[in-house]
Design a protein around this motif. Sequence first.
Motif, PDB file in Angstrom:
ATOM      1  N   GLN A 156       0.970  -1.042   0.037  1.00 48.75           N
ATOM      2  CA  GLN A 156      -0.152   0.113   0.076  1.00 48.75           C
ATOM      3  C   GLN A 156       0.688   0.727  -0.010  1.00 48.75           C
ATOM      4  O   GLN A 156       2.002   1.071   1.041  1.00 48.75           O
ATOM      5  N   PHE A 251      -1.383 -11.061   6.508  1.00 48.74           N
ATOM      6  CA  PHE A 251      -2.186 -11.183   8.122  1.00 48.74           C
ATOM      7  C   PHE A 251      -3.389 -12.484   7.262  1.00 48.74           C
ATOM      8  O   PHE A 251      -4.020 -13.080   8.548  1.00 48.74           O
ATOM      9  N   THR A 252      -3.189 -13.111   6.897  1.00 42.27           N
ATOM     10  CA  THR A 252      -4.048 -14.159   6.686  1.00 42.27           C
ATOM     11  C   THR A 252      -3.263 -15.149   6.175  1.00 42.27           C
ATOM     12  O   THR A 252      -2.309 -14.534   4.805  1.00 42.27           O
ATOM     13  N   GLY A 285      -9.139 -14.245   3.600  1.00 36.17           N
ATOM     14  CA  GLY A 285      -7.745 -15.674   4.188  1.00 36.17           C
ATOM     15  C   GLY A 285      -8.483 -15.993   5.168  1.00 36.17           C
ATOM     16  O   GLY A 285      -9.393 -15.496   5.910  1.00 36.17           O
ATOM     17  N   ALA A 306     -11.065 -13.770   7.495  1.00 40.20           N
ATOM     18  CA  ALA A 306     -11.313 -12.185   7.552  1.00 40.20           C
ATOM     19  C   ALA A 306     -11.115 -12.007   6.390  1.00 40.20           C
ATOM     20  O   ALA A 306     -11.169 -13.094   4.825  1.00 40.20           O
ATOM     21  N   PHE A 307     -12.165 -10.440   5.220  1.00 38.81           N
ATOM     22  CA  PHE A 307     -12.315 -10.710   3.979  1.00 38.81           C
ATOM     23  C   PHE A 307     -11.821  -8.676   4.423  1.00 38.81           C
ATOM     24  O   PHE A 307     -12.276  -8.551   5.383  1.00 38.81           O
TER      25      PHE A 307
END
Length: 341
Positions: A156, A251-252, A285, A306-307
């Motif tokens: 990002q 994070f996944t 994920g 989470a998505f």
Amino acid sequence: MQEKFSQILLNAKQDVEKIDNSKDLYDLKTRYLGKNGEITALLRGMKDVAPEQRSAFGKMINDLKVEVEKTFDDKDQMLKQNELNQRLQNEAVDVTLPGNAPAMGSIHPLNIVKNKIINAFCGMGFEVFEGPEIDSDYYCFQALNIPKDHPARDMQDTFYITENFLLRPHTSPGQVRTMENKKPPIKILSPGRVYRADDDASHSPMFHQIEGLVVDKGVSLCDLKGLLDEFVRIIFDKDTKTRFRPSYFPFTEPSVEVDVSCCKCHGKGCNLCKGTGWIEILGAGVVNKKVLEMSGIDSNEYSGLAFGLGIERITMIKYGISNIKTLFESNINFLNQFNRR
Ligand code: PHE
């Protein structure tokens, strides 16, 4: 005498005849019947009449007075009726004319889609939690398994405010803040504005995401698939298919990118899906165990999924909008198209 009285009555009738408004009628009435009026004067003259004629004379004056009064009353009635008719005519309202409809506002397409998404997930038991737009390095990155100076930060293009604070580049800090404050089972959505130094026809430096997080015993990638299948059927249509592609988010683990079958060509290939038949809509994920542990959740007991999806992206796909900027230009003609949808 009788003749004189008849003449007075005749005169009164003729005078009244010429009158065309209540005010003049009132003035005329005073001239005949007022304190100094003609008929009042006759009554006053009674005292000069011989006593034996007085009663007959009195009756004649009285008859005259009654007649004259009636003439005035009749005219007064007529004038009032005319004046009323005139007013009714002048002030008439045509109730069959169409009214002036006030300009109605409409819900912004991004809010329409945001509400639809929230409704879809709330129907599956999710609650809404909103986090701050300016957040710390810890919540935006470190607690999501993106340590300082890690190359994953380049995923990002971040707007930093100070070394430690930034405009959040995604809604994922909402995952951490929820897990720190709530014991599982957790089922939340975290919608809000996010910021990235990114700007072209399909990217804007400010856009909106919705984060989803589920933490419970035995949660797996399979649950994620079921959840997102249902969501896609609600938002697009019931025949829309989903496809998971392997991807990477710190994070996944595992991480996936989720595509939907193109809502324009239904998978045949068109300009919207660039001939592939599929359109990418979100990243997702199974929550990385390290992230669960950092937020104080026992990863041996619980697992999570989470998505994160972009509201602009879903809106553009759903309504066939080719430039993201049209969503922020406040162009009434553009926005009116979403009225009553
Ligand atoms: N935060 C990711 C992004 O902004 C999306 C995401 C959220 C991916 C949750 C996986 C899980 O691109």
